[in-house]
Scaffold this motif. Structure first.
Motif, PDB file in Angstrom:
ATOM      1  N   VAL B 585       0.849  -1.190   0.000  1.00 30.17           N
ATOM      2  CA  VAL B 585       0.000   0.000   0.000  1.00 30.17           C
ATOM      3  C   VAL B 585       0.883   1.237   0.000  1.00 30.17           C
ATOM      4  N   GLU B 586       0.518   2.204  -0.827  1.00 36.19           N
ATOM      5  CA  GLU B 586       1.259   3.451  -0.845  1.00 36.19           C
ATOM      6  C   GLU B 586       0.495   4.505  -0.056  1.00 36.19           C
ATOM      7  N   ILE B 587       1.163   5.047   0.938  1.00 36.01           N
ATOM      8  CA  ILE B 587       0.502   6.018   1.805  1.00 36.01           C
ATOM      9  C   ILE B 587       1.144   7.385   1.600  1.00 36.01           C
ATOM     10  N   PRO B 588       0.351   8.391   1.258  1.00 36.04           N
ATOM     11  CA  PRO B 588       0.936   9.725   1.085  1.00 36.04           C
ATOM     12  C   PRO B 588       1.495  10.226   2.410  1.00 36.04           C
ATOM     13  N   GLN B 589       2.583  10.987   2.336  1.00 33.27           N
ATOM     14  CA  GLN B 589       3.206  11.531   3.555  1.00 33.27           C
ATOM     15  C   GLN B 589       2.163  12.292   4.362  1.00 33.27           C
ATOM     16  N   GLN B 590       1.313  12.980   3.633  1.00 33.54           N
ATOM     17  CA  GLN B 590       0.292  13.799   4.250  1.00 33.54           C
ATOM     18  C   GLN B 590      -0.561  13.014   5.246  1.00 33.54           C
ATOM     19  N   ALA B 591      -0.777  11.746   4.955  1.00 35.73           N
ATOM     20  CA  ALA B 591      -1.654  10.941   5.803  1.00 35.73           C
ATOM     21  C   ALA B 591      -1.108  10.834   7.220  1.00 35.73           C
ATOM     22  N   PHE B 592       0.206  10.796   7.344  1.00 37.51           N
ATOM     23  CA  PHE B 592       0.798  10.666   8.671  1.00 37.51           C
ATOM     24  C   PHE B 592       0.547  11.919   9.501  1.00 37.51           C
ATOM     25  N   MET B 593       0.469  13.036   8.822  1.00 38.36           N
ATOM     26  CA  MET B 593       0.292  14.301   9.519  1.00 38.36           C
ATOM     27  C   MET B 593      -1.178  14.612   9.765  1.00 38.36           C
ATOM     28  N   SER B 594      -2.029  14.237   8.834  1.00 36.10           N
ATOM     29  CA  SER B 594      -3.430  14.652   8.918  1.00 36.10           C
ATOM     30  C   SER B 594      -4.089  14.048  10.143  1.00 36.10           C
ATOM     31  N   VAL B 595      -3.586  12.919  10.596  1.00 37.06           N
ATOM     32  CA  VAL B 595      -4.208  12.304  11.763  1.00 37.06           C
ATOM     33  C   VAL B 595      -3.785  12.996  13.052  1.00 37.06           C
ATOM     34  N   LEU B 596      -2.874  13.963  12.951  1.00 39.09           N
ATOM     35  CA  LEU B 596      -2.459  14.688  14.149  1.00 39.09           C
ATOM     36  C   LEU B 596      -3.592  15.551  14.652  1.00 39.09           C
ATOM     37  N   LYS B 597      -4.366  16.038  13.727  1.00 38.15           N
ATOM     38  CA  LYS B 597      -5.451  16.913  14.140  1.00 38.15           C
ATOM     39  C   LYS B 597      -6.788  16.281  13.790  1.00 38.15           C
TER      40      LYS B 597
END
Lengths: 378, 602
Positions: B585-597
Motif C-alpha cells: 500500500v502506498e501512503i501519502p506523507q500527508q496521511a501521517f500528519m493529517s491524523v495529528l489533528k
C-alpha cells in the motif's frame, strides 16, 4: 524500430459546429478557408515527394473531413498518389459526419479511392445526440449509412459514445442493438472523457453523468453484446468483425511509423516524434517547408521505445509479445521489467499465454495504473 | 558608561497584549532609528515570527535614551516570548534583566499568562513596572484594570503609564518610569569575570555567537574565556552589543552590560544556555546559578520525507538546539518511515514552530508522527520505564500499571462561558479544583488535567468555546495512574508503527474511529481494496475500507495523444514516488500528519 510501410494521416481541422465534448483541433470555417486549407495540405503532401515513402494506410481525420468538397477530396487523393507510393490494397479511411454527406458525395469519395468510412454516430438516441451538441439525428445517420452502402463502401465503421449525459444502461443497449442490426464492419465505442476546454468541462457539475460503476457496466456490456454479434474487441475501445480491424489505427499501438499532415498533425518518422504547428497561420505559412513545420521534435530513446512498446501495445487485446520485444531491443522483457508482469498476473490484471502478455478484463478497467509501471527510470 | 545609567529590562505580557509593539515604540522613541527606518516589529526578525505575529526567540537590543533630567541612559531591552510553551525562554531572558515592564491590555485586563509571567519575574527578583496598553480602544477600562492589578497581583499601579503602543501615545511615560523605577545593575566591574549565557545563535562565518549578561568583571577582545559547565576554553574574537537587527562590535563589556561575543566556536555543544563565562586565567570562584533545566513535555517522531536527507535533519536539529536548549532529540527508526528522530518539545506550539523552522530555514520536507507525552510504565518485575515512543510499549502481560503526566491548569474566563469550559475540561478528564472570582464577570477555573489531553487541540477548543475570551496557563503536576492502552493502526492488515499511539481506554474507540475515517480519506484508491483498522492488541475496534480503484483507463489513444499519455503516466509514477510504501500500500506523507489533528466536527 518497427520496419513497415507508413501510415498517412491528414488532419482536416474544420467542422459545421463544435460538439460539446470535443477538444480536437477543429472549428467551423467558411468555404473559401476550407479551399485554402486544402491547397496548403497539398503543398505539404508534395513536400514529401522526394522521400519516396511507401504507405499502406491513409486516414482523413478531423474535424469533419467530409466537409471537403468532392473536388478537394479527389485532388488530395491524386496528390497523395503523386507524393507517396501507396499500396494498391491500402486501407483509405475518411471520417464522416452523417449530416455532411449525400449519396452523390459518397459516390465521389468512393471514386476518388476512399474505401473505408468512419461515421461519427455517437448515439442512436436523438435526445442524447442533442445533449452532445451533434448536428444530426439518428434518422439522418441511417440515410447516410445506406447511401454509403449503395455508393459501394464495404468497410464501414461507426463511432459510439458511452457514459454520456443522461444515458442509461438501457439507452446504451438500445444504441448498441440498433447499430449491430446495421452490420457495420467495425465499431469504436468510447467512454466519454470530459476534457478541459470543452463545453462539457465548464458545465461538468450540472451534467447528469452515469456514475463510475454504471460506466464500467456499460463498458463490459458493450463487449458482451458486440462479441455475441460477431465483433471482437481488439483494442480498449475498438471492435471489428474478423479482418476488419483498422490497419491504420493499429499502427499507433504497434510502434509503426506514420506521417501526419495538416494543422497540428502528429508524426512518428525516423524514430522522431513531432507535430505540425497547432496554430493555423503558422501552419499555412510553413506548409511547404517540412523542417519548419516540425514542432517539439523528440527522438525516441531506446528506453522510450521499450516503454511505448509496452504501454501502447498493451492497449491491444492481443497484447505484447515477449519474442517481439527481444527481437526489437535485444533484451528480455522480464529483465527490463523485473517482477512487473508477474505481479500484475498475480493480481489478475494481466494474463500470459505463450509469448503474449495481455490485459485481463479487470486489467482493462485500470489500465493506466498498469501502464505506469512500464515506465523506466532513466 | 556608569552602571547607574544602564537599565536591563524585558517586557512581559499575555499574548496579544502588545508587547512587541511597545518594544518597537521604545526603540523608535529612543532615537536609535528614525521612523522611516523602522520596519514594523523590528525585534521580530525571524520570518516566521513576523508571519505568525508572535515572538518566539528571545532577542535583545541596546538603545540610548536621553531622559528628562538631561542624562543619557543605556537601555538593554530583552524581548521575551508570551506563549505558555515558552516559559523556559522567558526564564532565560529574565535572568539577564534587573527589571520587567508588565504590559496589560486595558480592555482585557489580567489574563492567565499575565499572572504566570509576573510570578516568573518575581521569582527572579525583578522589579515590575506595570503599563496599561491599548487605552485607545473603545472598550478600554484603564481604571478597572489598574484596580485589578493591585487586587490580584498586589502591585502598586495607580500611576502606571496609560498608553497606546500602537499610536505612540504616552510611551515617553514608560521611558521615564524605566529610568526612575527600574533598578540599575549592580556587580563589581573589577572582580573576575562572571557572565551568564542567555542565548546563542550559529553563524556560518563567525561560528557560535554567544549572548550574555555580565554580572561581574569585564569581558574584552582577545581575552581567554572558559565556559564553566562545559569546560571549553576559547579566545574572544569579538565582543559587542545589539543594535536593532544587527551586531555592533565594541572593545569591552563590563558588569551590568548585555552583549555578545564570538570566539571561533565551531562546536555547538561547547556553549550551553545558562552556563557561566569566566576568565580562563583569573576565574571566578563559582558559577552563577543558571536556570532551572526544563524537560520536554511532548514527544513526536520527525522523519525526512526524503530518506537521504537524514544527515541534513540531524544537522538542522543540532543548530536549532543551539539556541533552544529545550529541544531534545535522539535517533530512532520506524518500519514505515525509515530513519528519523524522536524529538522532545515544551508543548505543541513549540513542536509546530520547530517543524516550520526546519522546513523553512533548512528546506527540509518532514513527516511528523502524532505527538505524545512521557508515560511511566511500571512492569510486573518492578522495573519502571519512561515511554516516549508508543512502539516501545512492552507486551501488556509485562505491564503492571501505567501513569501519565498531569498538569494543574488555570483558565481565566468570563462568567458566561464557565459552563462550556467546565464541560470541555470534563470531556478531557479534568479534575475540578475550584474556582475563584477575579471580579464580578471573570473567574479563574482550576483543573487538574492529563497533559495528554491538552497537547492536541485543547487550546483551540478553549478559544472556540469561549469566543476567544478564555486564557489558559498550566504547570506540571507529577504523574497519576491511568487506564491507558496502545492503539495500533493496521493498513491492509499490516501494523503501521508510525501511527500507533497511547490513549485513555475510555476514548480509544472514538479516537480509533476518527483515525480510520481520516486515513480513509487520505489514502488513495489502489487496485485492490484496503482495510484500515484500529486495534488494541489483537482486538479490532474500528474499521474503514478504501475501495478498490474501479476505473483508470484512457478511452482514446491515437497519434496526437501519445505524448500526452506519456506525461500522464509519468505524473502518475512521480506521485507514487512521494508515497510511503507499507506492504503493497502506498501512503501519502500527508496521511501521517493529517491524523495529528482530529477535529471534533465532522
Amino acid at each position: 524500430m518497427i520496419k513497415s510501410k507508413k501510415g498517412l494521416y491528414l488532419h482536416i481541422p474544420f467542422c459545421v459546429k463544435k460538439c460539446n465534448y470535443c477538444d480536437f483541433l477543429s472549428a467551423p470555417a467558411a468555404e473559401e478557408d476550407r479551399k485554402a486549407y486544402a491547397a496548403c495540405l497539398k503543398k505539404e503532401i508534395l513536400a514529401y515527394r522526394s522521400a519516396e515513402y511507401e504507405a499502406d494506410t491513409v486516414f482523413f481525420g478531423g474535424g469533419t473531413p467530409s466537409l471537403l468538397s468532392a473536388n478537394s477530396i479527389k485532388e488530395l487523393m491524386q496528390t497523395l498518389h503523386t507524393a507517396f507510393i501507396i499500396e494498391e490494397t491500402a486501407e483509405i479511411t475518411m471520417e464522416c459526419n452523417p449530416e455532411t454527406v449525400d449519396k452523390e458525395k459518397l459516390c465521389a469519395m468512393r471514386k476518388a479511392g476512399i474505401n473505408r468510412i468512419s461515421f461519427g454516430l455517437q448515439s442512436a438516441v436523438d435526445r442524447e445526440l442533442a445533449l452532445l451538441g451533434r448536428i444530426h439525428n439518428y434518422e439522418r445517420f441511417l440515410r447516410a449509412y445506406y447511401d454509403a452502402r449503395e455508393a459501394g463502401f464495404e468497410n464501414i465503421s461507426i463511432d459510439l459514445m458511452s457514459a454520456i449525459p443522461e444515458q442509461t444502461e438501457s439507452s446504451w443497449e438500445e444504441t448498441l442493438k440498433k447499430v449491430i442490426d446495421l452490420k457495420p464492419e467495425h465499431i469504436s465505442a468510447y467512454s466519454l472523457i470530459i476534457e478541459e476546454g470543452t463545453v462539457f468541462y465548464d458545465r461538468q457539475k450540472e451534467l447528469m453523468l452515469p456514475d463510475e460503476d454504471t460506466e464500467r457496466q456499460m463498458y463490459h456490456r458493450t463487449k458482451e453484446l458486440l462479441q455475441n454479434a460477431g465483433y471482437a474487441r481488439y483494442e480498449i475501445s475498438n471492435y471489428a468483425r474478423p479482418g476488419f480491424e483498422s490497419r491504420h489505427n493499429l499502427k499507433y499501438w504497434s510502434g509503426a511509423e506514420y506521417i501526419g499532415m495538416g494543422q497540428g498533425a502528429s508524426s512518428l518518422l525516423g524514430g522522431i516524434r513531432f507535430h505540425n504547428p497547432y496554430d493555423g497561420r503558422r501552419y499555412r505559412e510553413s506548409c511547404e517547408n517540412l523542417t519548419a513545420l516540425r514542432c517539439e521534435e523528440e527522438r525516441l530513446t531506446k528506453t522510450a521505445q521499450m516503454e511505448e512498446f509496452c504501454f501502447l501495445g498493451l492497449r491491444r487485446m492481443k497484447g505484447i509479445s515477449e519474442e517481439e520485444f527481444r527481437e526489437l531491443f535485444g533484451r528480455k522483457l522480464a529483465e527490463v521489467y523485473p517482477g512487473v508482469v508477474e505481479g500484475f498476473v498475480e493480481q489478475g490484471l494481466l494474463a500470459k499465454q505463450g509469448e503474449w502478455i495481455f490485459l485481463t478484463e479487470k486489467g482493462t478497467d485500470v489500465s493506466n495504473r498498469i501502464f505506469a509501471e512500464f515506465l523506466l527510470d532513466e | 558608561m556608569e552602571q547607574s545609567r544602564i537599565r536591563n529590562f524585558c517586557i512581559i505580557a499575555h499574548i496579544d497584549h502588545g508587547k512587541s509593539t511597545l518594544a518597537d515604540r521604545i526603540i523608535e522613541k529612543t532615537g536609535l532609528l528614525t521612523e522611516r527606518e523602522m520596519q514594523a516589529q523590528v525585534l521580530d526578525n525571524m520570518e516566521l515570527e513576523r508571519e505568525r505575529g508572535i515572538t518566539i526567540k528571545a532577542q535583545a537590543v541596546r538603545t540610548v535614551y536621553k531622559a528628562k533630567n538631561g542624562e543619557e541612559y543605556i537601555f538593554n531591552l530583552i524581548d521575551t516570548p508570551g506563549h505558555v510553551d515558552f516559559n523556559y525562554e522567558v526564564s532565560r531572558s529574565l535572568a539577564a534583566c534587573d527589571g520587567a515592564v508588565l504590559v496589560v491590555d486595558a480592555a482585557q485586563g489580567i489574563e492567565a499568562q499575565t499572572l504566570a509571567n509576573v510570578y516568573l519575574a518575581l521569582d527572579h527578583d525583578l522589579e515590575v513596572l506595570p503599563v496599561i496598553n491599548k487605552i485607545d480602544l473603545p472598550s478600554a477600562e484603564p481604571q478597572r484594570v489598574i484596580d485589578e492589578i493591585e487586587d490580584v497581583i498586589g502591585l502598586e499601579a495607580q500611576d502606571a503609564p496609560q498608553i497606546s503602543a500602537k499610536t505612540g501615545l504616552n510611551v515617553e511615560d514608560v521611558l521615564e518610569q524605566i529610568v526612575q523605577k527600574l533598578p540599575a545593575p549592580a556587580g563589581n566591574p573589577d572582580a573576575p569575570l562572571k557572565a551568564l549565557i542567555f542565548d546563542s545563535v550559529y553563524d556560518s562565518y563567525k561560528g557560535v555567537i554567544v549572548f550574555f549578561r555580565v554580572k561581574e568583571g569585564c569581558v574584552r577582545k582577545g581575552m581567554k574565556v572558559r565556559m564553566m559547565a562545559t569546560g571549553a576554553v576559547c579566545d574572544v574574537v569579538e565582543v559587542g552589543y545589539f543594535g536593532a537587527g544587527q551586531f555592533i562590535p565594541c572593545d569591552e563589556l563590563s558588569a551590568g552590560m548585555v552583549g555578545y561575543l564570538t570566539a571561533s566556536i565551531k562546536n555547538v555543544k561547547d556553549t550551553t544556555v545558562g552556563d557561566t563565562i569566566t576568565d580562563a586565567d583569573n576565574p571566578c570562584s563559582e558559577p552563577l546559578p543558571g536556570y532551572k533545566k526544563v524537560n520536554p513535555m511532548v514527544y513526536c517522531g520527525m522523519y525526512p520525507a526524503d530518506g537521504a536527507k537524514y544527515p541534513d535533519l540531524r544537522d538542522a536539529l543540532e543548530k536549532l538546539q543551539l539556541n533552544d536548549a529545550s529541544l531534545q532529540f535522539e535517533p530512532e527508526t520506524s518500519v514505515a518511515l525509515g530513519f528519523g528522530f524522536r524529538c522532545g518539545f515544551l508543548g505543541l506550539l513549540h513542536l509546530e514552530i520547530i517543524q516550520e523552522r526546519l522546513e523553512r530555514e533548512y528546506n527540509l520536507d518532514l513527516v511528523t508522527t502524532a505527538p505524545g507525552v512521557i508515560y511511566r510504565v511500571h512492569k510486573t518485575n518492578g522495573e519502571m520505564i519512561e515511554l516516549t515512543n508508543p512502539s516501545n510499549l512492552p507486551d501488556p502481560s509485562e505491564i503492571d500499571y501505567m501513569e501519565e503526566p498531569m498538569v494543574s491548569a488555570e483558565i481565566m474566563v468570563t462568567t458566561e462561558f464557565i459552563g462550556s469550559i467546565m464541560d470541555l475540561c470534563q470531556e478531557r478528564r479534568g479534575i475540578y479544583n475550584g474556582m475563584e472570582y477575579m471580579e464580578e464577570t471573570r473567574a479563574l477555573l482550576k483543573y487538574d488535567l492529563p497533559l495528554n489531553e491538552i497537547i492536541y487541540d485543547f487550546f483551540d477548543a478553549l478559544k472556540s468555546r469561549s469566543r476567544g475570551y478564555a486564557s489558559f496557563d498550566y504547570e506540571m503536576k507529577g504523574y497519576a495512574k491511568a487506564d491507558l492502552v496502545k492503539l495500533d493502526i493496521l493498513i491492509n492488515r499490516e501494523e503501521v508503527d508510525a501511527l500507533s499511539f497511547i490513549v485513555f481506554s475510555g476514548t480509544a474507540y472514538e479516537r480509533g474511529r476518527k483515525m480510520c475515517e481520516k486515513l480513509k480519506d487520505e489514502i488513495p484508491r489502489h487496485l485492490f481494496e484496503i482495510p484500515i483498522q484500529a486495534a488494541i492488541g489483537s482486538k479490532v475496534i474500528a474499521r474503514e475500507t478504501v475501495k478498490a480503484m474501479r476505473k483508470d483507463v484512457l478511452a482514446k489513444c491515437y497519434s496526437g495523444d501519445i505524448s500526452r499519455k506519456r506525461k500522464l503516466l509519468e505524473k502518475q509514477k512521480e506521485g507514487k514516488k512521494r508515497m510511503r510504501q507499507i506492504g503493497n500500500v502506498e501512503i501519502p506523507q500527508q496521511a501521517f500528519m493529517s491524523v495529528l489533528k482530529l477535529d471534533d466536527k465532522k
